[in-house]
Design an enzyme around this catalytic site. Structure first.
Site, PDB file in Angstrom:
ATOM      1  N   PHE A 137      36.919 130.330  52.438  1.00 16.86           N
ATOM      2  CA  PHE A 137      36.758 128.961  52.915  1.00 16.86           C
ATOM      3  C   PHE A 137      35.731 128.950  54.036  1.00 16.86           C
ATOM      4  O   PHE A 137      35.882 129.643  55.030  1.00 16.86           O
ATOM      5  CB  PHE A 137      38.077 128.370  53.429  1.00 16.86           C
ATOM      6  CG  PHE A 137      37.906 126.951  53.893  1.00 16.86           C
ATOM      7  CD1 PHE A 137      37.782 125.914  52.975  1.00 16.86           C
ATOM      8  CD2 PHE A 137      37.797 126.654  55.246  1.00 16.86           C
ATOM      9  CE1 PHE A 137      37.572 124.610  53.394  1.00 16.86           C
ATOM     10  CE2 PHE A 137      37.587 125.352  55.671  1.00 16.86           C
ATOM     11  CZ  PHE A 137      37.480 124.328  54.747  1.00 16.86           C
ATOM     12  N   ASP A 222      32.321 135.064  59.083  1.00 18.52           N
ATOM     13  CA  ASP A 222      32.916 133.791  59.482  1.00 18.52           C
ATOM     14  C   ASP A 222      34.207 134.116  60.230  1.00 18.52           C
ATOM     15  O   ASP A 222      35.232 134.427  59.628  1.00 18.52           O
ATOM     16  CB  ASP A 222      33.180 132.947  58.232  1.00 18.52           C
ATOM     17  CG  ASP A 222      33.870 131.618  58.539  1.00 18.52           C
ATOM     18  OD1 ASP A 222      34.429 131.485  59.642  1.00 18.52           O
ATOM     19  OD2 ASP A 222      33.858 130.734  57.663  1.00 18.52           O
ATOM     20  N   LYS A 251      36.994 126.814  65.672  1.00 25.90           N
ATOM     21  CA  LYS A 251      38.410 126.526  65.954  1.00 25.90           C
ATOM     22  C   LYS A 251      38.871 126.706  67.416  1.00 25.90           C
ATOM     23  O   LYS A 251      38.939 125.743  68.143  1.00 25.90           O
ATOM     24  CB  LYS A 251      39.286 127.313  64.980  1.00 25.90           C
ATOM     25  CG  LYS A 251      39.190 126.737  63.560  1.00 25.90           C
ATOM     26  CD  LYS A 251      40.319 127.178  62.681  1.00 25.90           C
ATOM     27  CE  LYS A 251      40.474 126.272  61.473  1.00 25.90           C
ATOM     28  NZ  LYS A 251      39.515 126.489  60.394  1.00 25.90           N
TER      29      LYS A 251
HETATM   30  C1  PLP Z   1      38.430 125.952  59.546  1.00 23.34           C
HETATM   31  C2  PLP Z   1      37.434 126.870  58.977  1.00 23.34           C
HETATM   32  C3  PLP Z   1      36.118 126.454  58.697  1.00 23.34           C
HETATM   33  C4  PLP Z   1      35.673 125.026  58.845  1.00 23.34           C
HETATM   34  O1  PLP Z   1      35.747 124.542  60.136  1.00 23.34           O
HETATM   35  P1  PLP Z   1      35.595 122.969  60.405  1.00 23.34           P
HETATM   36  O2  PLP Z   1      35.598 122.875  61.895  1.00 23.34           O
HETATM   37  O3  PLP Z   1      36.774 122.306  59.768  1.00 23.34           O
HETATM   38  O4  PLP Z   1      34.328 122.534  59.804  1.00 23.34           O
HETATM   39  C5  PLP Z   1      35.231 127.392  58.216  1.00 23.34           C
HETATM   40  N1  PLP Z   1      35.600 128.662  58.025  1.00 23.34           N
HETATM   41  C6  PLP Z   1      36.854 129.097  58.280  1.00 23.34           C
HETATM   42  C7  PLP Z   1      37.183 130.540  58.066  1.00 23.34           C
HETATM   43  C8  PLP Z   1      37.810 128.217  58.761  1.00 23.34           C
HETATM   44  O5  PLP Z   1      39.052 128.645  58.986  1.00 23.34           O
END
Ligand code: PLP
Length: 393
Positions: A137, A222, A251
């Site tokens: 994700f 990420d 986050k």
């Molecule tokens: C939450 C998340 C995102 C997206 O972040 P947003 O602030 O909602 O755009 C991307 N990568 C990972 C691994 C996440 O947990």
């Protein structure tokens, strides 16, 4: 009041979120209260965002102080909190430079753009492909959903961007086969959060690093969910003894204020010169003051170690629970990024746990995710474990 808020919200807010029927009004530490005065221990923490808990007095003070001094100017000018935050991020990571955006998706957008621009500037514009992982994700913007390895997130938004391919998470042979002379980067999460708290084999990141080096492609990590102490290290890749070329954070970076950051080495970051990328709100004094205070606390006050020991305690308790309840198929995760996969739908348990005073969230339908503030107390964990023990009987 509660009913009318819910009815109004359902009428006037885009219906993109399936919400639980409570209105949350106040938080303190690991506890939140709804408009009826009911109290919940928060094992969601805004989805791994409020790592220092709710209403932290030092963050509140930093925000209030900065709000009275300077909220926003423009990236046409230098500001103090943005500079100090970047400096502290650089000091505490592999990176030399930071680009600020407002969300995880924006941080990943910047990472994707930087990887392409880097090879473009090297005279290899054909190197634009990104190999990503199944069940990953990376966000909901067009580029980041194109990078996301979950069909349900892309459904209805075709055509997605060209140049993204996917391999099973943890499969180094498949990754090797997927990288070719049109690849610019491999993009992955150290632990897949939304994908169901999935940890690859302990040597996977190391092998990815070696493979990227051998093929001359960039490694993008990420760490939006895994970063900021969540897994018991400031950044999850520190467990593996490797560093990426690019890392994204969001986050928990400002403990709840909206921020995203893309960090890169000097060589790679050099591809982002004046005008290459920008964001109006990226790194405003207000959010960076909050992030600076957050990072000072997380990097400096034993909170990361605490996340590791509390996480070990929590994971052991979940493993004990698994021995008693065969419906728990697996306990997964690291530090305070934990999950249990059940042999049944886990999302039915979420409202029941809420009824009992615990906020917990479900990923992939069958996995309960536990991402409490890193300051969670053992007795709060014990209470959740007792409740799960009752419910799973
Ligand atoms: C939450 C998340 C995102 C997206 O972040 P947003 O602030 O909602 O755009 C991307 N990568 C990972 C691994 C996440 O947990």
């Amino acid at each position: 009041m509660t009913k009318s808020i819910m009815q109004t919200a359902d009428r006037v807010i885009a219906a993109t979120y399936k919400r639980f029927p409570i209105v949350l009004k106040r938080g303190q530490g690991c506890t939140v209260w709804d408009t009826q005065g009911r109290k919940y221990t928060d094992f969601v923490a805004g989805i791994a965002v409020c790592n220092l808990g709710h209403a932290h007095p030092r963050i509140a003070d930093a925000v209030a102080r900065q709000a009275k001094e300077l909220v926003h100017v423009s990236n046409l000018y230098y500001t103090i909190p943005q500079t100090e935050l970047a400096q502290l991020l650089v000091k505490n990571s592999f990176a030399d430079r930071v680009f600020f955006g407002n969300s995880g998706a924006e941080a990943n957008e910047a990472a994707i753009k930087l990887a392409r621009k880097y090879f473009n500037d090297k005279g290899q514009p054909q190197r634009s492909g990104i190999v990503s992982m199944e069940k990953s994700f990376h966000g909901r913007t067009m580029a980041t959903l194109s990078a996301t390895g979950q069909e349900k997130i892309k459904k209805g938004f075709d055509p997605v961007l060209d140049g993204f391919s996917f391999v099973p998470f943890g499969d180094i042979e498949a990754l090797k086969a997927a990288i070719d002379d049109r690849t610019c980067a491999v993009m992955l999460e150290p632990i897949q959060g939304e994908g169901g708290i999935r940890c690859p084999a302990p040597d996977f990141l190391k092998k990815v690093r070696e493979l990227c080096d051998r093929c001359g492609v960039l490694m993008i990590l990420d760490e939006i969910q895994t970063g900021m102490g969540r897994t018991g290290k400031l950044f999850a890749h520190e467990h593996d003894g490797v560093t990426p070329d690019i890392m994204t954070l969001a986050k928990a970076l400002a403990n709840g204020l909206p921020i995203g950051a893309m960090l890169a080495t000097e060589t790679v970051a050099a591809a982002f010169g004046p005008g290459a990328h920008a964001s109006t709100f990226g790194g405003t004094p207000l959010v960076t003051a909050a992030a600076l205070e957050t990072l000072k606390m997380i990097a400096g006050e034993g909170i990361v170690d605490r996340a590791r020991t509390t996480g070990d305690y929590f994971k052991d308790a979940l493993k004990q629970l698994k021995l008693k309840h065969h419906c728990i198929l697996e306990v997964r995760g690291k530090g305070l990024l934990l999950g249990i996969q059940l042999d049944r739908l886990a999302d039915e348990l979420v409202p029941v746990l809420m009824e009992k005073g615990f906020l917990v969230n479900c990923v992939q339908g069958d996995t309960l995710r536990f991402v409490p503030p890193l300051i969670v107390e053992k007795n709060e964990i014990d209470a959740l474990i007792r409740c799960l023990d009752e419910l799973l009987k």
